[in-house]
Design a protein around this motif. Structure first.
Motif, PDB file in Angstrom:
ATOM      1  N   LEU A   1       0.815  -1.212   0.000  1.00 48.48           N
ATOM      2  CA  LEU A   1       0.000   0.000   0.000  1.00 48.48           C
ATOM      3  C   LEU A   1       0.849   1.262   0.000  1.00 48.48           C
ATOM      4  CD1 LEU A   1      -3.107  -0.640   2.284  1.00 48.48           C
ATOM      5  CD2 LEU A   1      -2.897  -0.779  -0.191  1.00 48.48           C
ATOM      6  N   GLU A   2       1.997   1.220   0.681  1.00 55.11           N
ATOM      7  CA  GLU A   2       2.866   2.393   0.676  1.00 55.11           C
ATOM      8  C   GLU A   2       3.295   2.739  -0.741  1.00 55.11           C
ATOM      9  OE1 GLU A   2       3.221  -0.226   2.558  1.00 55.11           O
ATOM     10  OE2 GLU A   2       3.607   0.323   4.657  1.00 55.11           O
ATOM     11  N   GLN A   3       3.607   1.705  -1.535  1.00 54.84           N
ATOM     12  CA  GLN A   3       3.998   1.935  -2.919  1.00 54.84           C
ATOM     13  C   GLN A   3       2.831   2.481  -3.728  1.00 54.84           C
ATOM     14  OE1 GLN A   3       6.964   1.756  -4.337  1.00 54.84           O
ATOM     15  NE2 GLN A   3       6.156   2.326  -6.352  1.00 54.84           N
TER      16      GLN A   3
ATOM     17  N   GLU B   1      -1.375   5.776 -16.723  1.00 56.83           N
ATOM     18  CA  GLU B   1      -1.972   4.699 -15.930  1.00 56.83           C
ATOM     19  C   GLU B   1      -0.932   3.638 -15.551  1.00 56.83           C
ATOM     20  OE1 GLU B   1      -5.127   3.067 -18.214  1.00 56.83           O
ATOM     21  OE2 GLU B   1      -6.541   4.705 -17.783  1.00 56.83           O
ATOM     22  N   LEU B   2      -0.043   3.333 -16.487  1.00 58.24           N
ATOM     23  CA  LEU B   2       0.912   2.253 -16.269  1.00 58.24           C
ATOM     24  C   LEU B   2       2.214   2.742 -15.649  1.00 58.24           C
ATOM     25  CD1 LEU B   2       0.326   0.433 -19.690  1.00 58.24           C
ATOM     26  CD2 LEU B   2      -0.551  -0.264 -17.457  1.00 58.24           C
ATOM     27  N   GLY B   3       2.343   4.051 -15.461  1.00 57.48           N
ATOM     28  CA  GLY B   3       3.541   4.587 -14.824  1.00 57.48           C
ATOM     29  C   GLY B   3       4.799   4.382 -15.648  1.00 57.48           C
ATOM     30  N   ILE B   4       4.705   4.581 -16.968  1.00 58.62           N
ATOM     31  CA  ILE B   4       5.841   4.350 -17.874  1.00 58.62           C
ATOM     32  C   ILE B   4       6.663   5.636 -17.982  1.00 58.62           C
ATOM     33  CG2 ILE B   4       6.509   3.800 -20.243  1.00 58.62           C
ATOM     34  CD1 ILE B   4       3.932   2.141 -20.436  1.00 58.62           C
TER      35      ILE B   4
ATOM     36  N   GLU C   1       2.445   5.977  -5.811  1.00 56.68           N
ATOM     37  CA  GLU C   1       2.060   5.999  -7.225  1.00 56.68           C
ATOM     38  C   GLU C   1       0.756   6.754  -7.453  1.00 56.68           C
ATOM     39  OE1 GLU C   1       1.847   1.879  -8.132  1.00 56.68           O
ATOM     40  OE2 GLU C   1       4.023   1.610  -8.297  1.00 56.68           O
ATOM     41  N   GLY C   2       0.126   7.227  -6.375  1.00 62.87           N
ATOM     42  CA  GLY C   2      -1.124   7.965  -6.514  1.00 62.87           C
ATOM     43  C   GLY C   2      -2.326   7.085  -6.748  1.00 62.87           C
TER      44      GLY C   2
END
Length: 511
Positions: free
Chosen positions: A280-282, A502-505, A286-287
């Motif tokens: 959850l911290e991650q 969305e994918l954090g690329i 990541e928002g």
């Protein structure tokens, strides 16, 4: 065996049923109204309850509601006239076992009561077996820490966050926390937030008013209302949609919520226990998860150890699951040879206790003979798909396939983000050398692996990995120019921009 209770204001119906059941050597206790039956429930319970639906004073539906609130497993048969079929439907919705329509055939009534009696006796056996079996098995020091924490929380109503890999028994711990809490006599309601479609989850949690949306033909109570004064267990909380996290935060903050389409605030007196296999911290960084909700949930945190962290419990759990499986099938329990048990204790079990339980079910059905040797175990265990920790490094290869790289869910299951190939040490490490058949086979293997572990939303998880890999390769090919990458992939500019977010690329730039 307890008597069968008959509740009816019509003396003739009571008399007929009493005589018919007496011929079957079944004891009965009769009541002329629902209120007397409710009072009697304070002192004892029947094996089966048969009640008329329309009586002076409290109705049969009110009696049904009172019975189900205290004894949800007790079969209740409702007697109703043909003109009361709407009430019969309401009876089913309230948890009735079956209904008898007046006028009824006595022999058919006895047959129906017999069926309910068999169901009641089976339910009693299950409850007794559950009572005779420890809630959670474990002798390892890591599990003893969990037991101590449950003990310390036994007189508390504080919110608890349970973390751990898939299959470690998070719901068992949640049930134990409820059972040993001041709310033990009140409802325990569980909801897997990852298993409910996003569009339905809000209604599932908070209920809805009639006409709130298409198909909402009646007012429906949500899980918060169902768990009133009790415990609500929210599994896979890390997968909850962001907008619903805001609504959950409000309930935890001030104890009020609205049904979907409702304007009247409802008060919730519910203890929330949440669980997740995700970091959850991650997800907060990541928002994807609200930080304020995370702190609301993370009051007391219980981390459940993976099975590879408590290998000394594997023999104990194996014997328990083999006995349990044998009892369910009505066969003699199988036993593991010393070498087979030692082999099992050396495995990593990425699916943890759930995977071990499934393995024991397989052994009970498929293994020949009563004593199980290593050669009798499933081939995927003995030929490299789930290998002992000591030798795993020698045959584990990093996935060379876009579709199963960088998997959050797979990382949780496998422990290190690597995939155990069946016996494919010769797999090429260069993507260019992997032909279509090889990567599709690996994709199928990873999907089968995730499904076997019971991981949620496999299609979504693998789809995200597939999209991420394609976009990353296209961006590399176009030196980070996302518009050019979108053209080459055959998708729109807005689509690739949204997917990158969305994918954090990283590494994308405008042309």
């Amino acid at each position: 065996m307890k008597p069968i209770w008959i509740v009816d204001d019509d003396e003739s119906i009571r008399w007929v049923l009493e005589k018919a059941l007496a011929r079957e050597n079944l004891a009965t206790t009769s009541f002329s109204n629902a209120r007397d039956a409710m009072d009697a429930l304070q002192k004892g319970t029947p094996q089966v309850l048969v009640s008329d639906i329309r009586m002076p004073g409290d109705s049969g539906l009110e009696l049904l509601k009172a019975v189900k609130a205290k004894h949800p497993g007790l079969p209740v048969i409702i007697i109703t006239a043909f003109s009361d079929l709407d009430s019969a439907v309401a009876a089913f919705q309230g948890g009735a076992f079956e209904y008898l329509a007046k006028p009824f055939d006595v022999d058919k009534a006895v047959e129906l009561i017999r069926r309910a009696l068999d169901e009641s006796l089976r339910e009693a056996e299950v409850e007794q077996a559950a009572a005779d079996t420890p809630e959670i098995l474990g002798q390892a020091p890591a599990m003893q820490d969990v037991f101590r924490a449950i003990g310390r929380l036994s007189q508390s109503n504080v919110t608890v966050l349970i973390t751990g890999e898939s299959g470690t028994g998070k719901e068992l711990v949640a049930r134990a926390l409820h059972r040993h809490s001041p709310r033990a006599g009140q409802p325990y309601i569980a909801l897997n937030t990852a298993a409910i479609p996003k569009d339905l989850l809000e209604s599932e949690l908070f209920g809805h008013e009639r006409g709130a949306f298409t198909g909402a033909q009646a007012t429906r109570r949500g899980r918060f209302e169902q768990a009133e004064n009790g415990t609500l267990f929210l599994d896979e909380i890390g997968d909850m949609p962001f907008d619903l996290q805001t609504r959950l935060l409000r309930v935890l903050s001030d104890g009020h919520f609205y049904r979907v389409g409702g304007h009247q605030p409802l008060k919730a007196n519910v203890r929330v226990i949440a669980a997740t296999h995700q970091n959850l911290e991650q997800r907060v960084r990541e928002g994807l998860f609200r930080e304020d909700l995370y702190h609301r949930l993370n009051v007391i945190r219980l981390r459940l150890p993976s099975l590879r962290e408590r290998r000394e419990d594997i023999p104990l759990l194996t014997r328990h699951f083999l006995a349990q499986s044998a009892k369910q099938l009505g066969v003699e329990a199988k036993r593991m040879s010393d070498s087979a048990m030692q082999f099992l204790s050396s495995l990593d079990f990425p699916g943890n206790v759930r995977q071990l339980e499934n393995l024991c079910n397989w052994i009970t059905v498929m293994a020949p003979g009563q004593t199980v040797e290593i050669k009798d175990l499933p081939p995927d265990l003995t030929h490299g798909e789930s290998l002992p920790a000591a030798s795993a490094a020698a045959v584990t290869v990093l996935v060379p396939v876009p579709a199963i790289a960088h998997s959050d869910n797979a990382t949780q299951g496998a422990g290190n983000g690597a995939v155990h190939a069946p016996s494919s040490a010769s797999l090429a490490q260069d993507n260019d050398s992997v032909d279509a058949e090889n990567w599709i086979t690996l994709l199928e293997s990873e999907a089968a692996h995730m499904l076997a572990l019971g991981q949620p939303e496999v299609m979504d998880a693998l789809g995200r990995q597939f999209e991420s890999a394609l976009i990353k390769v296209a961006l590399k090919h176009t030196h980070g120019r996302k518009n050019d990458a979108a053209i080459r992939l055959g998708i729109g500019r807005n689509t690739i921009t949204r997917k990158i977010q969305e994918l954090g690329i990283d590494g994308a730039k405008d042309d």
